[in-house]
Motif scaffolding. Structure first.
Motif, mmCIF file in Angstrom:
data_model
loop_
_atom_site.group_PDB
_atom_site.id
_atom_site.type_symbol
_atom_site.label_atom_id
_atom_site.label_comp_id
_atom_site.label_asym_id
_atom_site.label_seq_id
_atom_site.Cartn_x
_atom_site.Cartn_y
_atom_site.Cartn_z
ATOM 1 N N ILE A 156 0.864 -1.185 0.000
ATOM 2 C CA ILE A 156 0.000 0.000 0.000
ATOM 3 C C ILE A 156 0.900 1.235 0.000
ATOM 4 N N GLY A 157 0.366 2.377 -0.438
ATOM 5 C CA GLY A 157 1.106 3.636 -0.329
ATOM 6 C C GLY A 157 0.861 4.258 1.042
ATOM 7 N N SER A 158 1.218 5.517 1.178
ATOM 8 C CA SER A 158 1.009 6.206 2.458
ATOM 9 C C SER A 158 -0.469 6.141 2.832
ATOM 10 N N VAL A 159 -0.728 5.918 4.112
ATOM 11 C CA VAL A 159 -2.121 5.706 4.528
ATOM 12 C C VAL A 159 -2.354 6.207 5.957
ATOM 13 N N GLY A 160 -2.415 7.528 6.090
ATOM 14 C CA GLY A 160 -2.734 8.135 7.379
ATOM 15 C C GLY A 160 -4.221 8.426 7.477
ATOM 16 N N PRO A 161 -4.656 8.886 8.652
ATOM 17 C CA PRO A 161 -6.089 9.141 8.861
ATOM 18 C C PRO A 161 -6.546 10.441 8.204
ATOM 19 N N THR A 162 -7.804 10.471 7.765
ATOM 20 C CA THR A 162 -8.397 11.718 7.299
ATOM 21 C C THR A 162 -9.294 12.276 8.407
ATOM 22 N N THR A 163 -9.790 13.504 8.214
ATOM 23 C CA THR A 163 -10.591 14.173 9.251
ATOM 24 C C THR A 163 -11.935 13.465 9.428
ATOM 25 N N SER A 164 -12.173 12.941 10.629
ATOM 26 C CA SER A 164 -13.332 12.085 10.882
ATOM 27 C C SER A 164 -14.655 12.845 10.847
ATOM 28 N N GLY A 165 -14.631 14.111 11.184
ATOM 29 C CA GLY A 165 -15.868 14.890 11.315
ATOM 30 C C GLY A 165 -16.735 14.851 10.061
ATOM 31 N N ARG A 166 -16.097 14.685 8.899
ATOM 32 C CA ARG A 166 -16.882 14.648 7.665
ATOM 33 C C ARG A 166 -17.751 13.401 7.586
ATOM 34 N N GLY A 208 1.460 9.305 7.310
ATOM 35 C CA GLY A 208 0.963 8.253 6.415
ATOM 36 C C GLY A 208 2.016 7.269 5.944
ATOM 37 N N ALA A 209 3.251 7.748 5.761
ATOM 38 C CA ALA A 209 4.320 6.845 5.323
ATOM 39 C C ALA A 209 4.632 5.849 6.436
ATOM 40 N N LEU A 210 4.764 6.382 7.642
ATOM 41 C CA LEU A 210 5.056 5.558 8.825
ATOM 42 C C LEU A 210 3.956 4.513 9.039
ATOM 43 N N LEU A 211 2.697 4.949 8.961
ATOM 44 C CA LEU A 211 1.581 4.040 9.223
ATOM 45 C C LEU A 211 1.493 2.945 8.156
ATOM 46 N N SER A 212 1.912 3.261 6.926
ATOM 47 C CA SER A 212 1.825 2.262 5.846
ATOM 48 C C SER A 212 2.696 1.042 6.140
ATOM 49 N N GLN A 213 3.717 1.230 6.967
ATOM 50 C CA GLN A 213 4.624 0.121 7.278
ATOM 51 C C GLN A 213 3.986 -0.909 8.218
ATOM 52 N N HIS A 214 2.811 -0.580 8.767
ATOM 53 C CA HIS A 214 2.108 -1.521 9.648
ATOM 54 C C HIS A 214 1.016 -2.286 8.912
ATOM 55 N N VAL A 215 0.936 -2.095 7.593
ATOM 56 C CA VAL A 215 -0.105 -2.772 6.809
ATOM 57 C C VAL A 215 0.523 -3.976 6.111
ATOM 58 N N ARG A 216 -0.049 -5.160 6.327
ATOM 59 C CA ARG A 216 0.503 -6.376 5.734
ATOM 60 C C ARG A 216 -0.161 -6.740 4.414
ATOM 61 N N SER A 217 -1.471 -6.406 4.277
ATOM 62 C CA SER A 217 -2.146 -6.676 3.003
ATOM 63 C C SER A 217 -3.267 -5.686 2.812
ATOM 64 N N ALA A 218 -3.632 -5.463 1.563
ATOM 65 C CA ALA A 218 -4.711 -4.529 1.237
ATOM 66 C C ALA A 218 -5.409 -5.022 -0.017
ATOM 67 N N GLU A 219 -6.761 -5.096 0.038
ATOM 68 C CA GLU A 219 -7.511 -5.443 -1.173
ATOM 69 C C GLU A 219 -8.801 -4.627 -1.210
ATOM 70 N N VAL A 220 -9.170 -4.224 -2.416
ATOM 71 C CA VAL A 220 -10.426 -3.488 -2.584
ATOM 72 C C VAL A 220 -11.566 -4.499 -2.462
ATOM 73 N N VAL A 221 -12.526 -4.218 -1.555
ATOM 74 C CA VAL A 221 -13.645 -5.154 -1.372
ATOM 75 C C VAL A 221 -14.993 -4.549 -1.775
ATOM 76 N N LEU A 227 -7.865 -4.072 4.984
ATOM 77 C CA LEU A 227 -6.435 -4.115 5.320
ATOM 78 C C LEU A 227 -6.232 -5.106 6.447
ATOM 79 N N VAL A 228 -5.090 -5.769 6.433
ATOM 80 C CA VAL A 228 -4.658 -6.497 7.622
ATOM 81 C C VAL A 228 -3.457 -5.736 8.170
ATOM 82 N N VAL A 229 -3.587 -5.300 9.432
ATOM 83 C CA VAL A 229 -2.532 -4.484 10.039
ATOM 84 C C VAL A 229 -1.837 -5.259 11.159
ATOM 85 N N VAL A 230 -0.607 -4.860 11.439
ATOM 86 C CA VAL A 230 0.149 -5.471 12.540
ATOM 87 C C VAL A 230 0.719 -4.349 13.404
ATOM 88 N N ASP A 231 0.396 -4.413 14.701
ATOM 89 C CA ASP A 231 0.890 -3.409 15.656
ATOM 90 C C ASP A 231 0.666 -1.978 15.167
#
Lengths: 280, 185
Positions: free
Chosen positions: B74-84, B129-142, B155-159
Motif C-alpha cells: 500500500i502507499g502512504s495511509v494516514g487518517p483523514t478528518t473524521s468529522g466529515r 501516512g508513510a510511517l503508518l503504511s509500514q504496519h499494513v501487511r495486506s490490502a484489497e479493494v472489497v 487491510l490487515v494491520v500489525v501493531d
C-alpha cells in the motif's frame, strides 16, 4: 526573447509534484526539531517524533509524507522576455501534474465538479497562479495543498476600527475551532488587506515563506510574534492531544487596502507545508 | 509509554474497557472507508439493500491510501478528518460498527451513539501516512472500486499504533488534553 518549450515546463512540474510530496523541506524539519525542545506534553512529543520519523522514512522509501497529496497549486512567475513554444502553458502544467502524480504513485484527490464529485483519476486540474515579471526566466513553485487543513481556513472582512485586536480575535477563534482537525502542529499563513481574493492569495503565498522567516516590517513582525505566541497558549498541541506547540510558524503578508476595509484570510496548513520550486 | 496489544475484531466487552488516552497496537483486519463510501453505505441501508461488507463488530479506518508503489502492499495511509463522516456514523454504529480510527473532533450526536452502542474512536497520527503504511501487511479493494482512493479496502494491520481519543463512556482526550496545557490571558 528566450524560448522555453512546453516539454520542459511539463517535465519540471512533474518532478516538482513528486519532490514536494516526498521530501519534507529542511526548514520545516528544523522547526519540528525545535518544537521537540519546546514541547512538555508526553502525548504531544510522541506525535512530533512520529512526524520526524515519518519524514525520514518518506525520503528513504520514496513515499509521500502524507496520503493526502493535495490539490496541486502551481505558482508561475513568467519573465516577460520569455516565449513559451510548442503549445499552451496551462496544458503543459496540467500534463505535468498528471504525469507527476501518476508515475509517482501519488493519490488522485481531485473531483471534476464540486457537486457531481467524479474523481478525475490523475489529480488534474491544478490551480494555477501566473504573474508576468521582468526578465527572461520562468520560476515555478508547486505547492500541493491537503484539505484536512484547507477546510479549517477562514475569511473575515473586518471593519478598520477592529484593527489589530480584531485580527487577533479572528485568528484565535479560527485556530481554536479547528482544534485537532488540521493535524497540528500547523503552519499559518495570513493575508491582510487588498480585496477578498487578494487577501486569500496572500495567505496562500505566506505559507510558502521559509518557516523561520520574519516580516520585514516591524509592526507586522511584532504581530506575527504576538499571534504565534497566543496560538501556542491555546494548549491544543501536536495532534490536538494537548501541548505547548500548536503552530510551528505564522507568517503575514500584507497589501494596501480600501479606506473602508480590513480583509483578513487565515490559510491553515499542516506541518507538511509542502512546496518545491525551480527556475527555468 | 507502553502500548496495549489488541487483536481485531474486538469484542463488545473489550471495546467498553478502553479508556481515553490508552495507547494501543492493533493487529488484524479492518476496513478503510471515507466520504464517498460512507454516502453509498448509508444509501444502501436506507434502501434496505445488503451492505457489501458486514459491519458487525468491525473497525473502519477513515483513510484513502496512495497507490502502492512497486514492492509495497500500500502507499502512504494516514487518517483523514473524521468529522466529515459524522452525518453517516450513527446509522453505521446502529448496524454494528464498533471501532473508528481517524483524527479530529466528533459531533455530540456521534458521541451519544457511541455511548449507546459501546463503540470507541481511536486516533492515528495525522500526517504520518508513510510511517503508518509500514504496519499494513495486506490490502484489497472489497467494495466500490470505481471510487478509486475512496473505495472500501480490507487491510490487515500489525501493531498499528493508535491512541483512544473518545471512549465508550464519551470521555474525550481532545477535551482533557488541551485543557491541561491551556494558558489563560
Amino acid at each position: 526573447m528566450r524560448e522555453i518549450s512546453v516539454d520542459l515546463i511539463r517535465d519540471s512540474v512533474a518532478r516538482l509534484c513528486q519532490d514536494a510530496n516526498i521530501l519534507l523541506p529542511p526548514d520545516i524539519q528544523a522547526a519540528l526539531r525545535e518544537a521537540v525542545k519546546q514541547e512538555t506534553s508526553p502525548a504531544g512529543l510522541a506525535v512530533l517524533e512520529d512526524l520526524l520519523e515519518n519524514a525520514a522514512l518518506a525520503g528513504k522509501m520514496h513515499l509521500p509524507i502524507c496520503q493526502d497529496t493535495g490539490m496541486a497549486v502551481v505558482f508561475a512567475d513568467i519573465g516577460q522576455e520569455v516565449h513559451i513554444t510548442g503549445g499552451w502553458f496551462e496544458d503543459a502544467v496540467r500534463l505535468g501534474v498528471a504525469d507527476g502524480y501518476t508515475s509517482g504513485y501519488l493519490r488522485p484527490s481531485v473531483v471534476s465538479d464540486p457537486l457531481l464529485r467524479q474523481n478525475t483519476g490523475d489529480n488534474t486540474p491544478p490551480v494555477i497562479h501566473t504573474r508576468i515579471v521582468p526578465g527572461d526566466q520562468l520560476h515555478l513553485t508547486v505547492a500541493p495543498k491537503g484539505f484536512g487543513s484547507e477546510n479549517m481556513s477562514a475569511t473575515r472582512l473586518l471593519s478598520p476600527s477592529e484593527g489589530r485586536d480584531g485580527i487577533r480575535r479572528f485568528v484565535l477563534e479560527t485556530v481554536e475551532k479547528a482544534g485537532p482537525n488540521p493535524c497540528p502542529p500547523v503552519v499559518i499563513g495570513i493575508g491582510l488587506g487588498g480585496t477578498l481574493e487578494k487577501a486569500a492569495l496572500l495567505a496562500k503565498q505566506a505559507l510558502l515563506l521559509p518557516a523561520q522567516s520574519v516580516n520585514e516590517q516591524a509592526h507586522l513582525a511584532d504581530l506575527e510574534r504576538d499571534l504565534l505566541q497566543a496560538v501556542n497558549r491555546l494548549g491544543i498541541g501536536p495532534g490536538g492531544l494537548g501541548g505547548r506547540v500548536t503552530a510551528l510558524a505564522l507568517h503575514i503578508l500584507a497589501w494596501p487596502t480600501h479606506i473602508a476595509g480590513l480583509p483578513v484570510v487565515l490559510n491553515m496548513s499542516c506541518h507538511a507545508t509542502r512546496h518545491a520550486e525551480a527556475t527555468l | 509509554m507502553e502500548r496495549r496489544h489488541i487483536d481485531l475484531p474486538l469484542g463488545d466487552l473489550a471495546a467498553r474497557s478502553l479508556k481515553a488516552g490508552d495507547l494501543l497496537a492493533l493487529s488484524g483486519p479492518l476496513f478503510t472507508a471515507r466520504d464517498a463510501a460512507h454516502k453509498r453505505l448509508t444509501e444502501a441501508l436506507e434502501q434496505g439493500l445488503p451492505l457489501p461488507v458486514a459491519l458487525q463488530g468491525q473497525t473502519i479506518y477513515y483513510a484513502g491510501p496512495c497507490p502502492a508503489p512497486p514492492g509495497q502492499v500500500i502507499g502512504s495511509v494516514g487518517p483523514t478528518t473524521s468529522g466529515r463522516m459524522d452525518a453517516y456514523t450513527p446509522l453505521l454504529l446502529q448496524h454494528g460498527l464498533r471501532i473508528m480510527i481517524g483524527k479530529g473532533q466528533r459531533s455530540p450526536a456521534v458521541i451519544a451513539a457511541m455511548r449507546l452502542h459501546g463503540a470507541v474512536y481511536l486516533g492515528a497520527t495525522g500526517g504520518a501516512g508513510a510511517l503508518l503504511s509500514q504496519h499494513v501487511r495486506s490490502a484489497e479493494v472489497v467494495a466500490y472500486p470505481d471510487l478509486g482512493p475512496e473505495a472500501i479496502r480490507r487491510l490487515v494491520v500489525v501493531d498499528f499504533p493508535v491512541i483512544v481519543l473518545i471512549d465508550s463512556q464519551g470521555n474525550s482526550l481532545y477535551q482533557s488534553g488541551p485543557a491541561r496545557y491551556r494558558l489563560e490571558g
